[in-house]
Design an enzyme around this catalytic site. Structure first.
Site, short mmCIF file in Angstrom:
data_model
loop_
_atom_site.label_atom_id
_atom_site.label_comp_id
_atom_site.label_asym_id
_atom_site.label_seq_id
_atom_site.Cartn_x
_atom_site.Cartn_y
_atom_site.Cartn_z
N SER A 83 0.86 -1.18 0.00
CA SER A 83 0.00 0.00 0.00
C SER A 83 0.90 1.24 0.00
O SER A 83 2.12 1.11 -0.11
CB SER A 83 -0.95 -0.01 1.19
OG SER A 83 -0.24 -0.28 2.34
N LEU A 84 0.32 2.40 0.15
CA LEU A 84 1.11 3.62 0.08
C LEU A 84 0.97 4.42 1.37
O LEU A 84 -0.10 4.43 1.98
CB LEU A 84 0.61 4.50 -1.07
CG LEU A 84 0.85 3.99 -2.49
CD1 LEU A 84 0.04 4.79 -3.49
CD2 LEU A 84 2.32 4.06 -2.85
N LYS A 119 -4.60 9.29 -8.24
CA LYS A 119 -4.91 8.03 -7.54
C LYS A 119 -6.39 7.72 -7.71
O LYS A 119 -7.24 8.31 -7.04
CB LYS A 119 -4.54 8.18 -6.07
CG LYS A 119 -4.66 6.90 -5.28
CD LYS A 119 -4.04 7.08 -3.90
CE LYS A 119 -4.14 5.83 -3.06
NZ LYS A 119 -5.50 5.46 -2.69
N LYS A 285 5.84 8.86 -7.39
CA LYS A 285 6.80 7.75 -7.33
C LYS A 285 8.15 8.24 -7.82
O LYS A 285 8.21 8.89 -8.87
CB LYS A 285 6.35 6.62 -8.26
CG LYS A 285 5.00 6.03 -7.92
CD LYS A 285 4.57 5.03 -8.99
CE LYS A 285 3.17 4.53 -8.69
NZ LYS A 285 2.61 3.75 -9.79
N LYS A 309 -3.02 13.01 -0.45
CA LYS A 309 -4.48 12.93 -0.41
C LYS A 309 -5.13 14.30 -0.57
O LYS A 309 -4.58 15.31 -0.14
CB LYS A 309 -4.93 12.32 0.94
CG LYS A 309 -4.58 10.84 1.09
CD LYS A 309 -5.36 10.03 0.09
CE LYS A 309 -5.28 8.54 0.32
NZ LYS A 309 -6.21 7.98 1.23
N CYS A 406 -12.17 -1.31 34.26
CA CYS A 406 -11.75 -2.07 35.43
C CYS A 406 -11.63 -1.21 36.68
O CYS A 406 -11.35 -1.72 37.76
CB CYS A 406 -10.43 -2.78 35.16
SG CYS A 406 -9.05 -1.65 34.95
N CYS A 434 -7.43 -6.02 32.81
CA CYS A 434 -8.54 -5.13 32.48
C CYS A 434 -9.31 -5.77 31.32
O CYS A 434 -8.74 -6.07 30.28
CB CYS A 434 -8.00 -3.76 32.08
SG CYS A 434 -9.26 -2.66 31.41
S1 IVH Z 1 1.22 2.06 -6.96
C1 IVH Z 1 3.85 0.05 -4.36
N1 IVH Z 1 -0.04 3.76 -8.44
O1 IVH Z 1 -3.51 2.99 -4.21
C2 IVH Z 1 2.90 1.02 -4.86
N2 IVH Z 1 -1.26 2.70 -6.68
O2 IVH Z 1 -2.66 2.81 -1.30
C3 IVH Z 1 1.47 0.67 -4.68
N3 IVH Z 1 -3.62 3.33 -6.56
O3 IVH Z 1 -3.69 -0.45 -3.61
C4 IVH Z 1 0.64 0.83 -5.84
N4 IVH Z 1 -3.59 4.71 -8.28
O4 IVH Z 1 -5.21 0.51 -5.39
C5 IVH Z 1 -0.14 2.91 -7.39
N5 IVH Z 1 -1.01 5.26 -9.87
C6 IVH Z 1 -1.12 4.44 -8.84
C7 IVH Z 1 -2.34 4.23 -8.13
C8 IVH Z 1 -2.36 3.36 -7.04
C9 IVH Z 1 -4.34 4.15 -7.33
C10 IVH Z 1 -4.14 2.58 -5.39
C11 IVH Z 1 -3.94 1.09 -5.45
C12 IVH Z 1 -3.20 0.71 -4.20
C13 IVH Z 1 -3.43 1.91 -3.34
C14 IVH Z 1 -2.27 2.12 -2.40
#
Ligand code: IVH
Length: 676
Positions: A83-84, A119, A285, A309, A406, A434
């Protein structure tokens, strides 16, 4: 109707919905017409809006996606789906870049190029191609193991089924997002709360003919396992994806400098409402793959990427009550129960108040009108209260001085590292003494990243606890199944399933095991570090001597805070007993020592002075990846002292005296066949 009757009516409707959902998503059989189904959903939501005490995790206001169906086979991802980490501000981005530069030991003015990608808020999928053929498609699942949804994915026209181009790798997992465009969602909005739910529901249809009816789209953005991929950076990879027949996001860009990232972020945020797909942020990235490889991952997110975000959604509602929840580490967290309100498509009825100081600072009271904010997947919180709207008789909220579970005294600890008094008030009782802490510990123990026992969720923990079937973790492995079979809601088959899932988890890796114990400050990442250090369960269990604890301080990433927490854990008799009992019922796998036969096998290293173009952390990773060890002081145990600029003279002199090899950075990298 009185409260009880309303509750009964609500539960009846929820159970009906559950039945319809199960039939529709798992059995692909609609028991009622769409109209009837939607009416029922609306009735449930109306009831919730009128009566704030109604609440169910199965409510359509809560369900995001659908739980993995038992109809799909599971399959391991060859390379985990990570995940990120999130960034919310410019400061977070500055820190992100600073950490990268430190880790890679590159100068401040070096320009890092980022691949910048909106994203999309959909469902990620991993598509395995072998010899150019789409062979298998998996959902993300828990990141390590996903559901095999190949047949459903094959119905997507955005996914090429065969790629015959020469530069397409021999094998590769192409990863990306499955989603529904907003314009296509319009026709489905009766059935699903939002486009994301619709995509998730459609992807999990048992019958792929049903998936076919829904206009799912796929945008590719990364890869997992690969053999024969000849590309050096992300932006070239995205171009290749296009060439191979995949769609990529038209808003992808290559950008350098935080200032430009922010400009782009502001621009896209303005456009956000006009896009035909939902985005919840922008992913950055590091473009260069060689840099990505050097940076590697922390726990389950890469160091080389972050999700920026978008700002959250806000709404105004009334605080009906303030409850105190007790967490696994004894923290007392105040939670505001608010009049249910829709914030950005999700019905919110709880908002965290963080801690006692936060309540005092903002003078938050029961009955107040408050602004509630919801950002991404983060728990909603109270931003501010409107003091003008406050009733005359409103009273200041008094935070309990005793644990509501508790009765033990609550304390605010002094953190000897930060030299500050903690903002969080905690129950002072010892873990399992507890009840509430104990239940939370058990929930953590069975949770996804810990033992991950299928079908053993939070509700079951609470239920079994109430029935005195479990009190300590070991009780989960010694359950009386004949008793469970007689309980309401349980039958032969469900008990058999539970027994099966529990038995399956009796073998566990040491790192997961350590994490499962829920020791304060020992999260996934630290559990991994401890596991690497101790190798076997018995070494971990017998942790007692002062020198054991001192040794731990040499682990990069483990500090006094963690060591003190472990000391605390092992000073408690119940904890030790839990370990003994668990040892009897489990098989805890030793850590696999990093490629035992690497180039640096049986060699120890120590670095002194500043290195050029490489950080200490990276040198340490390189040594460990090649089976070597780093130690913290010059002694007879040391084989190589690596010296950089301005080394500590004492260390160099002592090493020479002990006839230890003193080498420079270049020599060290040569040992690894790396020249720079
Ligand atoms: S890269 C190792 N690229 O974001 C990097 N993820 O929180 C992980 N997502 O599960 C994935 N757009 O569903 C990447 N351009 C993008 C993305 C992306 C959406 C989602 C994806 C992943 C989540 C990570």
């Amino acid at each position: 109707m009185n409260k009880k009757e309303i509750k009964n009516l609500y539960n009846l409707k929820i159970n009906l919905l559950k039945k319809y959902n199960y039939s529709y998503f798992d059995k692909n059989n609609s028991l009622v017409t769409d109209k009837k189904y939607d009416e029922l959903k609306k009735e449930v939501i109306d009831l919730e809006n009128n009566y704030s005490f109604l609440n169910s995790k199965y409510s359509p206001s809560k369900s995001v996606g659908f739980k993995p169906s038992k109809n799909f086979k599971k399959s391991l991802h060859k390379v985990p789906m990570l995940s990120l980490s999130n960034a919310f501000s410019e400061e977070d981005l500055i820190n992100f870049e600073k950490k990268i530069k430190n880790y890679l030991s590159i100068k401040n003015d070096f320009e890092i190029f980022y691949s910048v990608e909106p994203k999309i808020d959909g469902i990620s999928a991993s598509l395995n191609f072998k010899d150019g053929k789409f062979y298998k498609g998996l959902s993300r699942g828990d990141g390590k193991e996903g559901e095999d949804i190949t047949e459903n994915l094959k119905t997507l026209s955005d996914i090429p089924k065969e790629i015959l181009l020469k530069d397409f790798p021999e094998e590769i997992d192409i990863r990306g997002e499955v989603f529904i465009q907003n314009s296509d969602f319009k026709g489905l909005s009766e059935k699903f709360a939002n486009p994301r739910n619709a995509a998730s529901g459609s992807l999990r249809q048992k019958n792929s003919e049903e998936t076919k009816k829904i206009p799912l789209k796929f945008i590719a953005y990364t890869f997992g396992y690969e053999k024969g991929l000849r590309v050096n950076n992300q932006s070239d990879f995205l171009k290749k994806l296009n060439k191979w027949g995949f769609k990529t996001n038209p808003l992808n860009k290559l950008i350098t400098s935080i200032k430009s990232l922010i400009e782009n972020y502001n621009e896209i945020e303005k456009k956000r409402a006009d896009l035909d797909f939902d985005i919840d942020g922008i992913v950055y990235k590091v473009n260069d793959f060689a840099m990505q490889r050097r940076l590697g991952n922390v726990a389950n997110a890469p160091r080389w990427a972050i999700a920026h975000k978008f700002s959250s959604n806000k709404a105004v509602s009334k605080i009906l009550d303030i409850e105190i929840q007790i967490g696994r580490t004894g923290a007392l967290t105040p939670v505001a129960k608010i009049k249910p309100i829709n914030i950005g498509g999700v019905i919110v009825s709880n908002a965290t108040l963080h801690n006692e100081d936060e309540i005092n600072r903002k003078d938050i009271r029961v009955g107040d009108t408050a602004v509630i904010e919801r950002a991404g997947d983060v728990i909603p919180h109270i931003l501010s209260v409107d003091k003008q709207k406050r009733l005359k008789n409103s009273k200041k909220f008094i935070f309990p001085k005793n644990c509501p579970s508790c009765g033990s005294e609550t304390i605010k600890e002094f953190n000897s590292v930060t030299k500050k008094v903690d903002a969080v008030r905690r129950c002072s009782s010892e873990g399992y003494d507890c009840d509430k802490i104990s239940i939370e510990k058990l929930k953590h123990f069975v949770s996804k990243e810990a033992f991950n026992i299928d079908g053993f969720g939070k509700k079951i923990v609470e239920n079994f606890w109430k029935l005195k079937l479990i009190k300590y973790p070991q009780d989960i492995f010694n359950l009386d199944f004949s008793k469970i079979e007689t309980l309401d809601g349980w039958g032969k088959l469900s008990v058999q399933n539970l027994k099966y899932s529990i038995n399956q988890k009796k073998t566990i890796s040491l790192e997961r095991f350590i994490y499962s114990l829920g020791i304060r400050y020992i999260g996934l990442e630290n559990a991994k570090l401890l596991c690497k250090h101790f190798i076997s369960f018995s070494k971990f269990k017998n942790l007692s001597k002062k020198t054991d604890y001192e040794d731990m301080l040499n682990i990069d990433g483990i500090g006094e805070t963690q060591v003190n927490s472990l000391k605390n854990f092992f000073s408690n008799e119940t904890n030790k007993q839990v370990l003994n009992e668990l040892e009897k019922v489990l098989l805890i796998r030793d850590a696999i020592e990093n490629s035992d036969d690497g180039i640096l096998k049986n060699m120890t290293f120590l670095v002194t002075g500043k290195l050029n173009g490489i950080s200490r952390a990276e040198v340490k990773s390189l040594i460990e990846e090649n089976s070597g060890k780093t130690i913290s002081s010059v002694s007879k145990k040391l084989n190589f002292l690596i010296i950089g600029e301005k080394p500590t003279k004492k260390k160099v002199d002592y090493a020479k005296e002990l006839k230890i090899k003193v080498i420079g950075q270049v020599e060290f990298l040569k040992m690894l066949n790396k020249t720079s």
